[in-house]
Enzyme design. Sequence first.
Site, PDB file in Angstrom:
ATOM      1  N   GLU A 253       5.538 -10.167 -26.510  1.00  0.00           N
ATOM      2  CA  GLU A 253       4.598  -9.095 -26.168  1.00  0.00           C
ATOM      3  C   GLU A 253       5.260  -7.738 -25.972  1.00  0.00           C
ATOM      4  OE1 GLU A 253       2.334  -9.560 -22.529  1.00  0.00           O
ATOM      5  OE2 GLU A 253       3.766 -11.019 -21.777  1.00  0.00           O
TER       6      GLU A 253
ATOM      7  N   TRP B  46      -3.765  -1.577  -1.159  1.00  0.00           N
ATOM      8  CA  TRP B  46      -3.677  -2.779  -1.971  1.00  0.00           C
ATOM      9  C   TRP B  46      -4.107  -3.893  -1.040  1.00  0.00           C
ATOM     10  CZ3 TRP B  46      -3.311  -4.123  -6.810  1.00  0.00           C
ATOM     11  CH2 TRP B  46      -2.984  -5.436  -7.109  1.00  0.00           C
TER      12      TRP B  46
ATOM     13  N   HIS C 111      10.377 -32.196 -35.193  1.00  0.00           N
ATOM     14  CA  HIS C 111       9.094 -32.578 -35.826  1.00  0.00           C
ATOM     15  C   HIS C 111       8.512 -31.434 -36.655  1.00  0.00           C
ATOM     16  CE1 HIS C 111       9.384 -36.194 -33.458  1.00  0.00           C
ATOM     17  NE2 HIS C 111       9.611 -35.435 -32.393  1.00  0.00           N
TER      18      HIS C 111
ATOM     19  N   CYS D 238       0.858  -1.184   0.000  1.00  0.00           N
ATOM     20  CA  CYS D 238       0.000   0.000   0.000  1.00  0.00           C
ATOM     21  C   CYS D 238       0.891   1.230   0.000  1.00  0.00           C
ATOM     22  CB  CYS D 238      -0.850   0.016   1.263  1.00  0.00           C
ATOM     23  SG  CYS D 238      -1.804  -1.475   1.505  1.00  0.00           S
TER      24      CYS D 238
ATOM     25  N   LYS E 295       7.104 -13.404 -23.248  1.00  0.00           N
ATOM     26  CA  LYS E 295       7.640 -12.101 -22.804  1.00  0.00           C
ATOM     27  C   LYS E 295       8.289 -11.362 -23.971  1.00  0.00           C
ATOM     28  CE  LYS E 295       5.864 -11.405 -19.721  1.00  0.00           C
ATOM     29  NZ  LYS E 295       5.074 -12.520 -19.328  1.00  0.00           N
TER      30      LYS E 295
ATOM     31  N   ASN F  77       1.043  -0.134   6.116  1.00  0.00           N
ATOM     32  CA  ASN F  77       1.432  -0.876   4.907  1.00  0.00           C
ATOM     33  C   ASN F  77       2.186  -2.114   5.390  1.00  0.00           C
ATOM     34  OD1 ASN F  77       2.405  -1.795   2.428  1.00  0.00           O
ATOM     35  ND2 ASN F  77       4.231  -0.499   2.571  1.00  0.00           N
ATOM     36  N   GLY F  78       1.677  -3.299   5.086  1.00  0.00           N
ATOM     37  CA  GLY F  78       2.335  -4.521   5.555  1.00  0.00           C
ATOM     38  C   GLY F  78       1.302  -5.564   5.954  1.00  0.00           C
TER      39      GLY F  78
ATOM     40  N   LYS G 209      -3.704  -4.913 -19.531  1.00  0.00           N
ATOM     41  CA  LYS G 209      -3.209  -5.616 -18.344  1.00  0.00           C
ATOM     42  C   LYS G 209      -4.169  -6.717 -17.922  1.00  0.00           C
ATOM     43  CE  LYS G 209      -0.519  -6.591 -14.959  1.00  0.00           C
ATOM     44  NZ  LYS G 209       0.684  -7.366 -15.307  1.00  0.00           N
TER      45      LYS G 209
ATOM     46  N   ARG H 109       1.310   1.885  -5.962  1.00  0.00           N
ATOM     47  CA  ARG H 109       1.528   0.888  -4.912  1.00  0.00           C
ATOM     48  C   ARG H 109       0.231   0.181  -4.533  1.00  0.00           C
ATOM     49  NH1 ARG H 109       6.259   1.468  -2.220  1.00  0.00           N
ATOM     50  NH2 ARG H 109       5.395   0.346  -0.450  1.00  0.00           N
TER      51      ARG H 109
ATOM     52  N   GLU I 272       7.070 -19.278 -21.548  1.00  0.00           N
ATOM     53  CA  GLU I 272       6.933 -17.953 -20.918  1.00  0.00           C
ATOM     54  C   GLU I 272       7.977 -16.971 -21.451  1.00  0.00           C
ATOM     55  OE1 GLU I 272       5.708 -14.769 -18.510  1.00  0.00           O
ATOM     56  OE2 GLU I 272       4.721 -16.474 -19.472  1.00  0.00           O
TER      57      GLU I 272
HETATM   58  C1  AGP Z   1       1.245 -11.576 -19.558  1.00  0.00           C
HETATM   59  O1  AGP Z   1       2.372 -10.826 -19.576  1.00  0.00           O
HETATM   60  C2  AGP Z   1       0.080 -11.003 -20.211  1.00  0.00           C
HETATM   61  N1  AGP Z   1      -0.222  -9.770 -19.635  1.00  0.00           N
HETATM   62  C3  AGP Z   1      -1.120 -11.943 -20.292  1.00  0.00           C
HETATM   63  O2  AGP Z   1      -0.746 -13.111 -20.965  1.00  0.00           O
HETATM   64  C4  AGP Z   1      -1.731 -12.342 -18.933  1.00  0.00           C
HETATM   65  O3  AGP Z   1      -0.913 -13.239 -18.286  1.00  0.00           O
HETATM   66  C5  AGP Z   1      -3.102 -12.998 -19.185  1.00  0.00           C
HETATM   67  O4  AGP Z   1      -3.933 -12.062 -19.806  1.00  0.00           O
HETATM   68  C6  AGP Z   1      -3.733 -13.494 -17.889  1.00  0.00           C
HETATM   69  O5  AGP Z   1      -3.972 -12.428 -17.026  1.00  0.00           O
HETATM   70  P1  AGP Z   1      -4.366 -12.726 -15.500  1.00  0.00           P
HETATM   71  O6  AGP Z   1      -3.234 -13.432 -14.861  1.00  0.00           O
HETATM   72  O7  AGP Z   1      -4.625 -11.383 -14.903  1.00  0.00           O
HETATM   73  O8  AGP Z   1      -5.611 -13.576 -15.538  1.00  0.00           O
END
Ligand code: AGP
Length: 613
Positions: A493, A79, A509, A2, A490, A105-106, A608, A27, A486
């Site tokens: 994206e 938060w 394959h 927070c 990264k 905060n904590g 996000k 935060r 993963e």
């Molecule tokens: C990851 O970097 C992306 N932002 C995206 O793949 C994300 O993981 C996915 O949309 C799932 O989001 P969530 O964990 O909030 O459900």
Amino acid sequence: MCGIVGYIGKADAPTVLLNGLRRLEYRGYDSAGIAVLDDDRIVISRAAGKVAVLSDRVRAEWPAERFARVTTGVAHTRWATHGPPTEVNAHPHLDRSGDIALVHNGIIENYRSLRSRLESNGHRFHSETDTEVLAHLIGECDRGDFFQAVCDALHQVVGTFGIAVLSAREPEKIITARRGSPIVIGIGAGETIIASDAAAILAHTQRVIYLDDDDIAIVTAEGVEIRDLHNIPVTREITELGYDAAAAEKGGHEHFMLKEIHEQPDALANAIRGRLDFNLGSAVLAGMGTSARELADLQRVVLLGCGTSMHAGLVGEYAFEDLADIHAEVQQAAEFRYRNPILGSRDLVIAISQSGETADTLAAVREANQKGAFVMSLCNVVGSTIARETGRGVYLHAGPEISVASTKAFTCQVAVLLMMALKLGRGRRFSREEGIRFAREIEQLPALVGKVLRQNARIAEIAWEYAFNEHAFFIGRGPMYPVALEGALKLKEISYIHAEGYHAAELKHGPIALLQQGTPVIAIACDVPGKDKTLGNIEECCARGAKVLGLVTERDHETAERMHDFITIPRCHPLVATIPAVVALQLFSYHVARLRGCEIDQPRNLAKSVTVE
Ligand code: AGP
């Protein structure tokens, strides 16, 4: 995580406090509140939602002259960790008399036992928070010496805190203290300001003092007096900051993504704190809401998620099978309700979501509930829809993740899944000794990730070699296969390079046809089962001219020499190694995207949280 602010000094403290909260909104931003001393009585206002909601309410409800005359107050942007983001759970919290107001905060780990003790002394609580318990405890300890009361209360607390406390009985001061959560005090001319982060102070002064753990300070308009919790005076140096507020919000990093990558040792420490039982060699995950009987009776684990969260689930799949001898499978959440998933009450369904709002994962949760499965969630946002719909689960405590590209949420998701697998494993196949050994491995995570973060500059150099190719392949085996997926996600994206992750054996394959002179291959060749086979696959790639960047276990010089470039991963259990390995790939992707001049925190076409199907 927070954001707290305290101010004592000149007039219009409400405006100073609200501006400070805006600077700390990164935060935490699910609810906020403010308390000021007006005419030696505490006036408080709280609101669910962003700081702007609180600001509108205060400006609408408080008389203008209050702004002109009030010189002291505390404020908080939340938060949520304990209790959903509602007005009643928002800070500040008052003690029984209403004369003491606290922002925190904590996490207070022993709040339940403190609460029941205070309730037996007649205290009544309004919120579900751990913080309100501390406010009441301070009131309970107050024998006419406010400072001593705060000390006595903090001596009874187990957990972390960064606090600022007001008392209407001693209006000329604010008390602030820290253990595990940051507190910085800004020394101004005739005013002093307390905050979780310098971002909220820079508009007033560049001269600040950082408190250390178990420091407590008496703050007045004239200055600050610092002591330890035994009332022994301590000296802390004044630092000249020399940077602007915007930079401070990113903690001096250029992007939130890099800041969040570097926050992972702390985030992992928070995700692990109080959850490893070294006596039983198991994990304590109260929110799972399962009895030992129910755990032993489970026949399958189904992991649901999208994107990065699904990749964390894939590591979890290996962990549940390996540590707990239970069948585990990952389901792509978006597909889940359109197929006919066979589920029953002996199936544990874990919905993984950082935001807790992803529409596809939410729909899958509803499907699993309908099918009568034992459904729980693994979320970062407290009080989010998925968390509420499942009604049981484990929170990551990774703190707010601002950058669209998920980093610290992934590593904390995997850490919690490893603890869940340990808990199930202890009831099914793990001896106490084995459990303790694995718990010790998990406990090492913050330090293991620290070792990778110290290679940041070197990884930035290596990135030059790979930044200007339009294609890249990530390969791995065992639990490093989801790490390859993963890593590719990264890079895709944030740098817009067409990157693909493959199980190393899969290349032959088909995908190997795409390799040509200079094609980047990022190979995860750490000491995990199947490593020798991965080295064979790397030979096949080199034979087609690929340029191989390897993740190699520390001191494995023989393997390192076979790579074009390499990054070292600390020696640890293969399942645990997935976390430092992915941090190396997060840094690699970050530096490649930076060299390509990409908009790292808000990549094109992405959000996000994907709240539509
Ligand atoms: C990851 O970097 C992306 N932002 C995206 O793949 C994300 O993981 C996915 O949309 C799932 O989001 P969530 O964990 O909030 O459900």
